[in-house]
Design a protein around this motif. Sequence first.
Motif, PDB file in Angstrom:
ATOM      1  N   PHE A 184       0.733   6.666  -1.861  1.00  0.00           N
ATOM      2  CA  PHE A 184      -0.175   5.551  -1.619  1.00  0.00           C
ATOM      3  C   PHE A 184      -0.650   4.875  -2.902  1.00  0.00           C
ATOM      4  N   TRP A 190     -10.655   6.963   9.745  1.00  0.00           N
ATOM      5  CA  TRP A 190     -11.984   6.681   9.179  1.00  0.00           C
ATOM      6  C   TRP A 190     -13.091   7.439   9.901  1.00  0.00           C
ATOM      7  N   ASP A 193      -6.722  -3.422  -1.014  1.00  0.00           N
ATOM      8  CA  ASP A 193      -5.790  -2.502  -1.683  1.00  0.00           C
ATOM      9  C   ASP A 193      -5.339  -3.087  -3.015  1.00  0.00           C
ATOM     10  N   GLY A 213     -12.114  -2.693   6.729  1.00  0.00           N
ATOM     11  CA  GLY A 213     -11.264  -1.761   5.999  1.00  0.00           C
ATOM     12  C   GLY A 213     -11.458  -0.332   6.485  1.00  0.00           C
ATOM     13  N   GLU A 258      -2.792   8.997   1.707  1.00  0.00           N
ATOM     14  CA  GLU A 258      -3.668   7.904   2.135  1.00  0.00           C
ATOM     15  C   GLU A 258      -5.113   8.408   2.232  1.00  0.00           C
ATOM     16  N   TYR A 268       3.021   0.186   5.537  1.00  0.00           N
ATOM     17  CA  TYR A 268       2.340  -1.077   5.201  1.00  0.00           C
ATOM     18  C   TYR A 268       3.212  -1.916   4.274  1.00  0.00           C
ATOM     19  N   TRP A 326     -10.882  -4.391  11.618  1.00  0.00           N
ATOM     20  CA  TRP A 326      -9.922  -4.392  10.512  1.00  0.00           C
ATOM     21  C   TRP A 326     -10.497  -5.040   9.263  1.00  0.00           C
ATOM     22  N   TYR A 365      -6.381  -0.131  19.650  1.00  0.00           N
ATOM     23  CA  TYR A 365      -5.413  -1.206  19.357  1.00  0.00           C
ATOM     24  C   TYR A 365      -5.482  -2.322  20.392  1.00  0.00           C
ATOM     25  N   PRO A 404       0.822  -1.225   0.000  1.00  0.00           N
ATOM     26  CA  PRO A 404       0.000   0.000   0.000  1.00  0.00           C
ATOM     27  C   PRO A 404       0.851   1.268   0.000  1.00  0.00           C
ATOM     28  N   ARG A 417      -4.507   8.602  13.573  1.00  0.00           N
ATOM     29  CA  ARG A 417      -4.593   7.137  13.597  1.00  0.00           C
ATOM     30  C   ARG A 417      -5.597   6.700  14.673  1.00  0.00           C
ATOM     31  N   TRP A 447      -1.905  -6.144   0.868  1.00  0.00           N
ATOM     32  CA  TRP A 447      -3.222  -6.069   1.517  1.00  0.00           C
ATOM     33  C   TRP A 447      -4.301  -6.456   0.525  1.00  0.00           C
ATOM     34  N   TYR A 493       5.723  -3.319  10.844  1.00  0.00           N
ATOM     35  CA  TYR A 493       4.260  -3.344  10.984  1.00  0.00           C
ATOM     36  C   TYR A 493       3.859  -4.229  12.152  1.00  0.00           C
ATOM     37  N   TRP A 550      -3.240   2.763  -3.618  1.00  0.00           N
ATOM     38  CA  TRP A 550      -4.624   2.760  -4.082  1.00  0.00           C
ATOM     39  C   TRP A 550      -5.111   4.151  -4.439  1.00  0.00           C
TER      40      TRP A 550
HETATM   41  C1  9WN Z   1      -5.152  -2.709   9.008  1.00  0.00           C
HETATM   42  C2  9WN Z   1      -3.705  -0.824   3.979  1.00  0.00           C
HETATM   43  C3  9WN Z   1      -4.813  -0.840   5.008  1.00  0.00           C
HETATM   44  C4  9WN Z   1      -6.208  -0.621   4.382  1.00  0.00           C
HETATM   45  C5  9WN Z   1      -7.275  -0.361   5.427  1.00  0.00           C
HETATM   46  C6  9WN Z   1      -6.814   0.761   6.339  1.00  0.00           C
HETATM   47  C7  9WN Z   1      -5.476   0.398   6.968  1.00  0.00           C
HETATM   48  C8  9WN Z   1      -4.570  -1.425   8.420  1.00  0.00           C
HETATM   49  C9  9WN Z   1      -3.890  -0.610   9.504  1.00  0.00           C
HETATM   50  O1  9WN Z   1      -4.521   0.185   5.962  1.00  0.00           O
HETATM   51  O2  9WN Z   1      -5.672  -0.736   7.799  1.00  0.00           O
HETATM   52  O3  9WN Z   1      -5.628  -3.534   7.990  1.00  0.00           O
HETATM   53  O4  9WN Z   1      -2.916  -1.128  10.040  1.00  0.00           O
HETATM   54  O5  9WN Z   1      -4.315   0.489   9.818  1.00  0.00           O
HETATM   55  O6  9WN Z   1      -7.766   1.024   7.312  1.00  0.00           O
HETATM   56  O7  9WN Z   1      -8.493  -0.036   4.815  1.00  0.00           O
HETATM   57  O8  9WN Z   1      -6.555  -1.736   3.638  1.00  0.00           O
HETATM   58  O9  9WN Z   1      -3.782   0.329   3.208  1.00  0.00           O
END
Ligand code: 9WN
Length: 425
Positions: A413, A355, A35, A166, A398, A28, A163, A207, A23, A201, A32, A80, A415
Amino acid sequence: MVNVTDAARAILARNDRGGYTVPTDGLYPFQWNWDSAFVSMGFATFDIDRAYQELERFIQGQWNNGMFPHIIFHVPSDSYFPGPDVWQTEQCHSKKPMTSGITQPPVFGIALRFLYEAVLVTGRHDMLERTHTLFNAALRSHRWWLKARDPDKRGLVAILHPWESGSDNSPAWDEALARVPTTTKTEICRQDTKHVNATMRPRNIDYQRFTHLVEVYRECQWDPIKQWSHAPFKIADVQMTAILARATADLIWMASQLNLSDALEELFTMHQLLINGLNSRWNQHIRGFVSLDLISGKDIEKPTQTCFIPLIALELDSYQRKSIQEEIERWCQGMVIGIPTTAPFSPDFESKRYWRGPVWAVINWLIADGLRKNQLKELAAIIEGNTISVIERAGFCEYFDPITGEGLGGNTFSWTAAAYLVLRR
Ligand code: 9WN
């Protein structure tokens, strides 16, 4: 001046790890689920082989029971949390890359149709076998969805972890998530806040609950039946159901293109069930569709983007169409860029926190697609245009602050680049 389309392609190239795309670098470091599906559509605008490869690398992580996991850990990385040592899913996918133990929205089927349409345009005949393999993997995953996540045949599939949606820290999950204990056996070593400001975040307490849920399902040895009965968080999610319903319609299209009549009948039954389930979730007060908390039995009447996603699967009646159009316009009033993922008039709205308000390019892409499907072409064009211009101004971030248009979260990013390539076509 750099051509933005070239810049978007360069983001995908930069995040390419040899047939699959991360991603974004650092934040990340793995592949995923949803994504990758969006990214494959971005690739399909200029490199159909690479687009197919994205999905082919992804299905390497498919579980024996058909589930598409939410993360495929192709190569190790310690940037991660939680990594494969926390998930411990080895027994579910023998001889495959390591994966997480939950899933994510099934955009895969939507992507597969998008890719195959591009193949048909190029007139290439050498992609049939590859297409069949991907189709079969998609069909197995849809079967898993219905069996594992709608055992009561409501026509609505459930998420067992935020999670999976999404939309991890959406206000839609607040009440249900508050019932999940904050205790964990695992030491939580957040890495995300080393890359992104913590105010953008989820919170630490989120978490703790996310990790607690992972531990509950790990103790169920990832057995879907045990998970279903032990889940402390279980929501029949209209966003997930809508994506699955639309993906099922796209697989129906694929099956007829590929002359797979056996699969067709099964897919039609699946599709009708999901459409009936979604239709039952219209909510007059919210003027959209609402998810159902399967533990409390309550409707989730939070104004989040989830309420509009069913447009991608349903044909709305004229009253619903008008209501949704007015509602989207209301949410966007006074915003530099819409559509906020939480209504700005909601007490839960936070313009920069993940979100809980920010605009996400792929969500706009889905909603605009749903608006077009429902003859709301002008509004769709406005949303697409705004998405393109915010990316041109702020970069491939993002997500974006709807009040200021500022780019937030990770940058470069994948996507967001894919959304640009597809919407700009
Ligand atoms: C947990 C990768 C992902 C997206 C999700 C987004 C975020 C992950 C995180 O990032 O989630 O899966 O660690 O925050 O919420 O929609 O697929 O981009």
